[in-house]
Design a protein around this motif. Structure first.
Motif, PDB file in Angstrom:
ATOM      1  N   ASP A  41       6.564   1.461   4.411  1.00 17.90           N
ATOM      2  CA  ASP A  41       7.078   2.822   4.290  1.00 17.90           C
ATOM      3  C   ASP A  41       7.450   3.108   2.832  1.00 17.90           C
ATOM      4  O   ASP A  41       7.677   2.192   2.039  1.00 17.90           O
ATOM      5  CB  ASP A  41       8.327   2.999   5.152  1.00 17.90           C
ATOM      6  N   TYR A  42       7.518   4.387   2.500  1.00 18.76           N
ATOM      7  CA  TYR A  42       7.898   4.829   1.157  1.00 18.76           C
ATOM      8  C   TYR A  42       6.974   4.262   0.081  1.00 18.76           C
ATOM      9  O   TYR A  42       7.417   3.867  -1.009  1.00 18.76           O
ATOM     10  CB  TYR A  42       9.357   4.449   0.841  1.00 18.76           C
ATOM     11  N   THR A  43       5.696   4.200   0.374  1.00 20.16           N
ATOM     12  CA  THR A  43       4.709   3.778  -0.620  1.00 20.16           C
ATOM     13  C   THR A  43       3.626   4.858  -0.710  1.00 20.16           C
ATOM     14  O   THR A  43       3.360   5.566   0.263  1.00 20.16           O
ATOM     15  CB  THR A  43       4.064   2.430  -0.247  1.00 20.16           C
ATOM     16  N   PRO A  44       2.989   5.002  -1.897  1.00 22.80           N
ATOM     17  CA  PRO A  44       2.146   6.184  -2.128  1.00 22.80           C
ATOM     18  C   PRO A  44       0.875   6.250  -1.288  1.00 22.80           C
ATOM     19  O   PRO A  44       0.574   7.310  -0.709  1.00 22.80           O
ATOM     20  CB  PRO A  44       1.824   6.090  -3.629  1.00 22.80           C
ATOM     21  N   VAL A  45       0.104   5.158  -1.226  1.00 19.29           N
ATOM     22  CA  VAL A  45      -1.147   5.216  -0.472  1.00 19.29           C
ATOM     23  C   VAL A  45      -0.863   5.478   1.013  1.00 19.29           C
ATOM     24  O   VAL A  45      -1.534   6.288   1.656  1.00 19.29           O
ATOM     25  CB  VAL A  45      -1.964   3.918  -0.658  1.00 19.29           C
ATOM     26  N   CYS A  46       0.138   4.800   1.547  1.00 21.29           N
ATOM     27  CA  CYS A  46       0.485   4.978   2.958  1.00 21.29           C
ATOM     28  C   CYS A  46       0.917   6.418   3.249  1.00 21.29           C
ATOM     29  O   CYS A  46       0.587   6.970   4.306  1.00 21.29           O
ATOM     30  CB  CYS A  46       1.596   4.009   3.357  1.00 21.29           C
ATOM     31  N   THR A  47       1.638   7.018   2.316  1.00 19.07           N
ATOM     32  CA  THR A  47       2.093   8.396   2.515  1.00 19.07           C
ATOM     33  C   THR A  47       0.900   9.346   2.579  1.00 19.07           C
ATOM     34  O   THR A  47       0.854  10.250   3.426  1.00 19.07           O
ATOM     35  CB  THR A  47       3.046   8.814   1.389  1.00 19.07           C
ATOM     36  N   THR A  48      -0.095   9.130   1.699  1.00 18.92           N
ATOM     37  CA  THR A  48      -1.280   9.996   1.748  1.00 18.92           C
ATOM     38  C   THR A  48      -2.068   9.765   3.034  1.00 18.92           C
ATOM     39  O   THR A  48      -2.628  10.717   3.599  1.00 18.92           O
ATOM     40  CB  THR A  48      -2.195   9.767   0.537  1.00 18.92           C
ATOM     41  N   ARG A 132      -4.112  -2.569   6.334  1.00 17.30           N
ATOM     42  CA  ARG A 132      -4.478  -1.237   6.831  1.00 17.30           C
ATOM     43  C   ARG A 132      -5.512  -1.416   7.954  1.00 17.30           C
ATOM     44  O   ARG A 132      -6.714  -1.372   7.721  1.00 17.30           O
ATOM     45  CB  ARG A 132      -5.032  -0.384   5.691  1.00 17.30           C
ATOM     46  N   CYS A 133      -4.997  -1.652   9.161  1.00 19.66           N
ATOM     47  CA  CYS A 133      -5.856  -1.899  10.326  1.00 19.66           C
ATOM     48  C   CYS A 133      -6.037  -0.614  11.128  1.00 19.66           C
ATOM     49  O   CYS A 133      -5.156   0.246  11.147  1.00 19.66           O
ATOM     50  CB  CYS A 133      -5.232  -2.943  11.238  1.00 19.66           C
ATOM     51  N   VAL A 134      -7.163  -0.536  11.816  1.00 19.93           N
ATOM     52  CA  VAL A 134      -7.417   0.541  12.778  1.00 19.93           C
ATOM     53  C   VAL A 134      -8.028  -0.077  14.026  1.00 19.93           C
ATOM     54  O   VAL A 134      -9.036  -0.788  13.926  1.00 19.93           O
ATOM     55  CB  VAL A 134      -8.381   1.613  12.228  1.00 19.93           C
ATOM     56  N   PHE A 135      -7.419   0.180  15.166  1.00 14.18           N
ATOM     57  CA  PHE A 135      -7.992  -0.206  16.457  1.00 14.18           C
ATOM     58  C   PHE A 135      -8.227   1.072  17.254  1.00 14.18           C
ATOM     59  O   PHE A 135      -7.293   1.841  17.487  1.00 14.18           O
ATOM     60  CB  PHE A 135      -7.048  -1.118  17.241  1.00 14.18           C
ATOM     61  N   LEU A 136      -9.470   1.284  17.670  1.00 16.68           N
ATOM     62  CA  LEU A 136      -9.805   2.411  18.534  1.00 16.68           C
ATOM     63  C   LEU A 136     -10.025   1.866  19.934  1.00 16.68           C
ATOM     64  O   LEU A 136     -10.873   0.994  20.146  1.00 16.68           O
ATOM     65  CB  LEU A 136     -11.062   3.122  18.028  1.00 16.68           C
ATOM     66  N   ILE A 137      -9.246   2.381  20.894  1.00 18.34           N
ATOM     67  CA  ILE A 137      -9.252   1.873  22.264  1.00 18.34           C
ATOM     68  C   ILE A 137      -9.759   2.968  23.195  1.00 18.34           C
ATOM     69  O   ILE A 137      -9.334   4.126  23.112  1.00 18.34           O
ATOM     70  CB  ILE A 137      -7.827   1.430  22.677  1.00 18.34           C
ATOM     71  N   GLY A 138     -10.676   2.615  24.067  1.00 15.87           N
ATOM     72  CA  GLY A 138     -11.223   3.582  25.007  1.00 15.87           C
ATOM     73  C   GLY A 138     -10.313   3.805  26.203  1.00 15.87           C
ATOM     74  O   GLY A 138      -9.343   3.065  26.414  1.00 15.87           O
ATOM     75  N   ASP A 151      -4.923  -3.537   0.876  1.00 10.62           N
ATOM     76  CA  ASP A 151      -3.757  -2.742   0.477  1.00 10.62           C
ATOM     77  C   ASP A 151      -4.066  -1.620  -0.518  1.00 10.62           C
ATOM     78  O   ASP A 151      -3.579  -0.500  -0.342  1.00 10.62           O
ATOM     79  CB  ASP A 151      -2.685  -3.677  -0.100  1.00 10.62           C
ATOM     80  N   PRO A 152      -4.874  -1.829  -1.575  1.00  7.10           N
ATOM     81  CA  PRO A 152      -5.034  -0.761  -2.577  1.00  7.10           C
ATOM     82  C   PRO A 152      -5.894   0.408  -2.125  1.00  7.10           C
ATOM     83  O   PRO A 152      -5.911   1.442  -2.783  1.00  7.10           O
ATOM     84  CB  PRO A 152      -5.715  -1.484  -3.759  1.00  7.10           C
ATOM     85  N   THR A 153      -6.619   0.262  -1.008  1.00  2.01           N
ATOM     86  CA  THR A 153      -7.644   1.245  -0.628  1.00  2.01           C
ATOM     87  C   THR A 153      -7.225   2.049   0.592  1.00  2.01           C
ATOM     88  O   THR A 153      -7.102   1.514   1.695  1.00  2.01           O
ATOM     89  CB  THR A 153      -8.978   0.536  -0.327  1.00  2.01           C
TER      90      THR A 153
END
Length: 227
Positions: A41-48, A132-138, A151-153
């Motif tokens: 939290d309170y970090t720039p990339v995550c906020t965007t 920065r994970c993403v799980f898409l669940i049906g 982290d940087p991307t």
């Protein structure tokens, strides 16, 4: 690390969130779901990133997708940071609310069990942060997509929305989608489908791309409509 593979049943869990304690399956109901983690939290990339998800929330909702975020920060930080996320999009943030919950995983148990940790990015106590994970669940609770960003991307949630469109289409109709496909573009007729079956299923016509190999596997048809 998580041993989750595409098609595996995604585990149910209970967690404290910004909207109270939830049971994951109950939260999802019959919807599709996206669980995505951010490092801090309170970090720039995550906020965007979360700001972009707020902007796209109505698009995900149209597609019957429920969103939920996660990091190892506490609920107090999540609530405070939510105002920054909303302010990133709109100066009148006080009249808005974050349209999805954030899980507080302070002990890292859930993140570790799901393979979300990034061993190369650490906090002030030298403990690893979530990647920065993403799980898409049906709706059937199986894993349909898994993404892991460093982290940087920052992630492209427009791309994730595009994948939802592709998966929902291909789950309903026997087609594949080509590279960079967008809704309304031509789709691919599966190689396993016979010419007669393709002609029967796709009355708008099938176009076969001529290739140097002489093989006829690259076949396109206008995108059928989902009923």
């Amino acid at each position: 690390m998580s041993g989750l593979l595409l098609g595996d049943i995604f585990p149910d869990f209970e967690a404290e969130t910004t909207v109270g304690r939830i049971k994951f399956y109950e939260y999802l109901g019959d919807s599709w779901g996206i669980l995505f983690s951010h490092p801090k939290d309170y970090t720039p990339v995550c906020t965007t990133e979360l700001g972009r998800v707020v902007r796209l929330n109505s698009e995900f909702s149209k597609r019957n997708v429920k969103l939920i975020a996660l990091s190892i920060d506490c609920l107090e930080d999540h609530h405070g940071w939510s105002k920054d996320i909303l302010a990133y999009n709109c100066e009148d943030y006080e009249s808005c609310a974050l349209p999805f919950p954030i899980i507080a995983d302070r002990n890292r148990e859930l993140a570790v069990s799901l393979g979300m940790m990034d061993p190369d990015v650490r906090d002030e106590n030298d403990l690893p942060l979530t990647a920065r994970c993403v799980f898409l669940i049906g709706p059937d609770k199986t894993l349909k997509l898994s993404l892991l960003y460093p982290d940087p991307t920052g992630r492209s949630f427009d791309e994730i929305l595009r994948v939802v469109d592709s998966l929902q289409l291909t789950n309903m109709i026997q087609v594949n989608t080509p590279a960079d496909w967008k809704p309304g573009d031509n789709v691919i007729v599966p190689s396993s489908m016979s010419e007669d079956e393709a002609a029967s299923l796709f009355p708008a016509g099938v176009h076969t791309k001529e290739l140097p190999s002489g093989k006829t596997y690259l076949r396109f048809t206008p995108q059928p409509q989902i009923q």
